[in-house]
Design a protein around this motif. Structure first.
Motif, PDB file in Angstrom:
ATOM      1  N   ILE A  72       0.759  -1.376  -0.214  1.00 37.43           N
ATOM      2  CA  ILE A  72       0.044  -0.108  -0.376  1.00 37.43           C
ATOM      3  C   ILE A  72       1.428   0.790  -0.264  1.00 37.43           C
ATOM      4  CG2 ILE A  72      -2.412  -0.926   1.093  1.00 37.43           C
ATOM      5  CD1 ILE A  72       0.286   1.820   3.509  1.00 37.43           C
ATOM      6  N   LYS A  73       0.633   2.378  -0.161  1.00 41.62           N
ATOM      7  CA  LYS A  73       1.016   3.751  -0.737  1.00 41.62           C
ATOM      8  C   LYS A  73       0.081   4.642   0.127  1.00 41.62           C
ATOM      9  CE  LYS A  73       3.641   7.080  -4.048  1.00 41.62           C
ATOM     10  NZ  LYS A  73       3.204   7.096  -5.188  1.00 41.62           N
ATOM     11  N   ASN A  74       0.575   6.053   0.519  1.00 44.20           N
ATOM     12  CA  ASN A  74      -0.270   6.769   1.312  1.00 44.20           C
ATOM     13  C   ASN A  74       0.879   7.678   1.223  1.00 44.20           C
ATOM     14  OD1 ASN A  74      -2.295   7.784   2.631  1.00 44.20           O
ATOM     15  ND2 ASN A  74      -2.514   6.240   4.141  1.00 44.20           N
ATOM     16  N   VAL A  75       0.202   8.593   2.247  1.00 48.79           N
ATOM     17  CA  VAL A  75       0.811  10.358   2.309  1.00 48.79           C
ATOM     18  C   VAL A  75       1.092  10.295   4.050  1.00 48.79           C
ATOM     19  CG1 VAL A  75       1.754  12.877   2.264  1.00 48.79           C
ATOM     20  CG2 VAL A  75       0.901  11.301  -0.062  1.00 48.79           C
ATOM     21  N   MET A  76       2.448  10.756   4.648  1.00 48.99           N
ATOM     22  CA  MET A  76       2.487  10.835   6.101  1.00 48.99           C
ATOM     23  C   MET A  76       2.633  12.163   6.285  1.00 48.99           C
ATOM     24  SD  MET A  76       3.372   6.800   7.382  1.00 48.99           S
ATOM     25  CE  MET A  76       3.113   7.743   9.426  1.00 48.99           C
ATOM     26  N   LEU A  77       3.170  13.367   7.322  1.00 50.81           N
ATOM     27  CA  LEU A  77       3.501  13.907   8.204  1.00 50.81           C
ATOM     28  C   LEU A  77       3.707  13.650   9.397  1.00 50.81           C
ATOM     29  CD1 LEU A  77       2.255  17.714   6.806  1.00 50.81           C
ATOM     30  CD2 LEU A  77       2.973  16.920   9.186  1.00 50.81           C
ATOM     31  N   GLU A  98      -7.174  17.816  -0.184  1.00 49.03           N
ATOM     32  CA  GLU A  98      -6.345  18.134  -1.204  1.00 49.03           C
ATOM     33  C   GLU A  98      -7.031  18.558  -1.759  1.00 49.03           C
ATOM     34  OE1 GLU A  98      -6.239  14.105  -3.417  1.00 49.03           O
ATOM     35  OE2 GLU A  98      -4.608  13.469  -1.791  1.00 49.03           O
ATOM     36  N   ALA A  99      -8.618  18.741  -2.078  1.00 46.39           N
ATOM     37  CA  ALA A  99      -9.077  19.561  -2.814  1.00 46.39           C
ATOM     38  C   ALA A  99      -8.693  20.941  -2.279  1.00 46.39           C
ATOM     39  CB  ALA A  99     -10.268  19.819  -3.779  1.00 46.39           C
ATOM     40  N   GLY A 125      -2.215  19.059   5.723  1.00 52.90           N
ATOM     41  CA  GLY A 125      -1.014  18.886   6.456  1.00 52.90           C
ATOM     42  C   GLY A 125      -0.398  19.282   4.945  1.00 52.90           C
ATOM     43  N   MET A 126       0.408  20.313   4.683  1.00 47.40           N
ATOM     44  CA  MET A 126       1.330  20.489   3.652  1.00 47.40           C
ATOM     45  C   MET A 126       2.313  21.294   4.338  1.00 47.40           C
ATOM     46  SD  MET A 126      -1.637  22.846   1.936  1.00 47.40           S
ATOM     47  CE  MET A 126      -2.724  23.609   3.650  1.00 47.40           C
ATOM     48  N   VAL A 127       3.286  20.304   2.719  1.00 50.08           N
ATOM     49  CA  VAL A 127       5.315  20.302   3.301  1.00 50.08           C
ATOM     50  C   VAL A 127       4.881  20.882   1.948  1.00 50.08           C
ATOM     51  CG1 VAL A 127       7.124  19.617   4.532  1.00 50.08           C
ATOM     52  CG2 VAL A 127       4.754  18.936   5.399  1.00 50.08           C
ATOM     53  N   PHE A 128       6.586  21.552   1.619  1.00 47.39           N
ATOM     54  CA  PHE A 128       7.311  21.815   0.125  1.00 47.39           C
ATOM     55  C   PHE A 128       8.259  23.091   0.316  1.00 47.39           C
ATOM     56  CE2 PHE A 128       2.696  24.272   1.548  1.00 47.39           C
ATOM     57  CZ  PHE A 128       3.208  25.530   0.966  1.00 47.39           C
ATOM     58  N   ASN A 129       8.602  23.235  -0.233  1.00 45.92           N
ATOM     59  CA  ASN A 129       9.809  24.203  -0.968  1.00 45.92           C
ATOM     60  C   ASN A 129       9.119  25.557  -1.274  1.00 45.92           C
ATOM     61  OD1 ASN A 129      12.120  23.083   0.191  1.00 45.92           O
ATOM     62  ND2 ASN A 129      12.235  21.726  -1.752  1.00 45.92           N
ATOM     63  N   HIS A 130       9.115  26.689  -0.980  1.00 44.76           N
ATOM     64  CA  HIS A 130       8.230  27.752  -1.523  1.00 44.76           C
ATOM     65  C   HIS A 130       9.673  28.498  -1.762  1.00 44.76           C
ATOM     66  CE1 HIS A 130       8.613  29.573   2.367  1.00 44.76           C
ATOM     67  NE2 HIS A 130       8.062  29.886   2.012  1.00 44.76           N
ATOM     68  N   CYS A 131       9.052  29.354  -3.274  1.00 41.13           N
ATOM     69  CA  CYS A 131       9.783  30.436  -3.650  1.00 41.13           C
ATOM     70  C   CYS A 131       9.580  31.782  -3.166  1.00 41.13           C
ATOM     71  CB  CYS A 131      11.120  30.418  -4.804  1.00 41.13           C
ATOM     72  SG  CYS A 131      11.924  32.190  -5.225  1.00 41.13           S
ATOM     73  N   VAL A 132      10.096  32.721  -2.654  1.00 37.29           N
ATOM     74  CA  VAL A 132       9.405  33.975  -2.067  1.00 37.29           C
ATOM     75  C   VAL A 132       9.887  35.331  -2.761  1.00 37.29           C
ATOM     76  CG1 VAL A 132       8.036  33.204  -0.102  1.00 37.29           C
ATOM     77  CG2 VAL A 132      10.140  34.678   0.385  1.00 37.29           C
ATOM     78  N   ASN A 133       9.372  36.126  -3.089  1.00 42.93           N
ATOM     79  CA  ASN A 133      10.106  37.396  -3.066  1.00 42.93           C
ATOM     80  C   ASN A 133      10.148  38.622  -2.292  1.00 42.93           C
ATOM     81  OD1 ASN A 133      11.374  39.887  -5.202  1.00 42.93           O
ATOM     82  ND2 ASN A 133       9.721  39.884  -6.051  1.00 42.93           N
ATOM     83  N   VAL A 180      -3.620  13.931   4.368  1.00 40.28           N
ATOM     84  CA  VAL A 180      -5.360  14.017   4.939  1.00 40.28           C
ATOM     85  C   VAL A 180      -5.580  13.026   6.175  1.00 40.28           C
ATOM     86  CG1 VAL A 180      -7.440  14.517   3.927  1.00 40.28           C
ATOM     87  CG2 VAL A 180      -5.773  15.390   2.692  1.00 40.28           C
ATOM     88  N   ASP A 181      -5.793  14.070   7.157  1.00 36.21           N
ATOM     89  CA  ASP A 181      -6.073  13.273   7.962  1.00 36.21           C
ATOM     90  C   ASP A 181      -7.690  13.313   8.334  1.00 36.21           C
ATOM     91  OD1 ASP A 181      -7.091  11.576  10.258  1.00 36.21           O
ATOM     92  OD2 ASP A 181      -5.993  12.868  12.268  1.00 36.21           O
ATOM     93  N   THR A 182      -8.422  12.158   7.709  1.00 34.42           N
ATOM     94  CA  THR A 182     -10.028  12.069   7.669  1.00 34.42           C
ATOM     95  C   THR A 182     -10.741  12.245   8.081  1.00 34.42           C
ATOM     96  OG1 THR A 182      -9.959  10.000   7.129  1.00 34.42           O
ATOM     97  CG2 THR A 182      -9.135  11.792   4.827  1.00 34.42           C
TER      98      THR A 182
END
Length: 332
Positions: free
Chosen positions: A109-114, A170-171, A250-258, A242-244
């Protein structure tokens, strides 16, 4: 005050991931993971497991639950956020597990965790929060196939209903990030994101901004701090967990700011990882908002110091705006 350096935080996160997933092979997290945990700690996971106790207690929760069910596991695409001043490490990743109950066969199985970890000055984890979709259909079906044979309790929350589906979460995340990004262009997050927030909520950000109140209170803070500082905000390949059962995203990511300070002659790009953990109410409105990043990052501090003279001069002629480099860094 620095509780953990960025380098040490990343090293601890990588050791945690390695120890966590290696421990499933022989169900021996007491050997692979426990040395990273504080003697006294708390935990709260999406399957309903929660408590306070010793590191041995939490390892036993794993041993008698998921580690008894999962014969092997691995992870990919980890994004690590280290809040050096609050001692918070957030790790987002995809994961793959083989749910066999340690019997012959294969149920991949595959999932996403934070994972959201709080560490003390000794660099030991004293709080472990973990979110994932505990109602992920492939995982539920794989677990159900082996439960009768194993004679162990299914390690998942017994709630009968989901507060939010994975697709809804996710939406929601996609719409939210679009609003965050768009709001920095005109400093109008209130207009773009107001409908996604409950009338009353709480917030806790890495810059020290922490409190509770109305959503107007929150947007007032943003409009007089990062709002006029940041001109562009671009998320890069967000990973969403998503903890349903509990309506947590939870959202984790790189981001670029100016970071321009609103001045047309300034361009200051900064690339860094960031994590959001937002809680929704029954109406799917935000009631709790946590944001983690490295607020002591040397490049970030340098950019704000560079902008400080212009910003301080601007506050003398811009009524209602109170933005300084030191204020941003301290959450004031």
């Amino acid at each position: 005050m620095t509780i953990i350096t960025h380098a040490d935080g990343v090293a601890l996160a990588n050791a945690f991931l390695e120890g966590f997933f290696t421990g499933f092979k022989a169900n021996n997290h007491e050997q692979t993971l426990q040395h990273l945990l504080a003697d006294k700690m708390s935990w709260k996971w999406s399957d309903g497991a929660a408590g306070e106790g010793t590191s041995t207690d939490v390892v036993n929760v794993l041993k008698n639950g998921w580690a008894a069910l999962c014969a092997d596991g691995t992870y990919s695409k980890p994004t690590i956020v280290v809040d050096t001043e609050q001692g918070r490490i957030v790790i987002g990743h995809e994961c793959i597990g083989n749910l066999t109950g340690r019997l012959p066969g294969s149920n991949i199985i595959k999932n996403v965790m934070l994972h959201a970890l709080m560490v003390n000055s000794n660099q030991k984890v004293y709080e472990w929060r973990c979110i994932w979709d505990n109602n992920h259909k492939p995982a539920v079906e794989a677990a159900a196939q082996v439960m009768a044979k194993c004679g162990i309790d299914m390690p998942r929350d017994a709630k009968a209903t989901q507060l939010i589906t994975r697709e809804e979460g996710e939406a929601f995340a996609a719409e939210y990030l679009k609003g965050v990004s768009g709001g920095f262009a005109k400093n109008n997050h209130r207009e773009l994101l107001g409908h996604m927030h409950a009338d009353q909520l709480s917030w806790d950000w890495a810059d020290g901004t922490k409190g509770s109140g109305s959503k107007d209170d929150l947007f007032d803070i943003l409009e007089k701090s990062w709002g006029p500082i940041c001109r562009d905000w671009i998320p890069i390949a967000p990973l969403v967990a998503v903890d349903t059962n509990n309506a947590i995203i939870g959202m984790v990511f790189n981001h670029c700011v100016n970071l321009t300070g609103g001045f047309t002659d300034e361009t200051n790009l900064h690339l860094t990882p960031i994590a959001y953990c937002i809680h929704l109410d029954e109406d799917k409105k935000i009631v709790k908002h946590n944001a983690s990043w490295n607020n002591a990052d040397e490049q970030l501090v340098g950019i704000l110091a560079k902008l400080a003279p212009k910003l301080e001069a601007a506050t003398q002629v811009s009524e209602g705006v109170n933005v300084t480099a030191q204020g941003i860094l301290s959450g004031q």
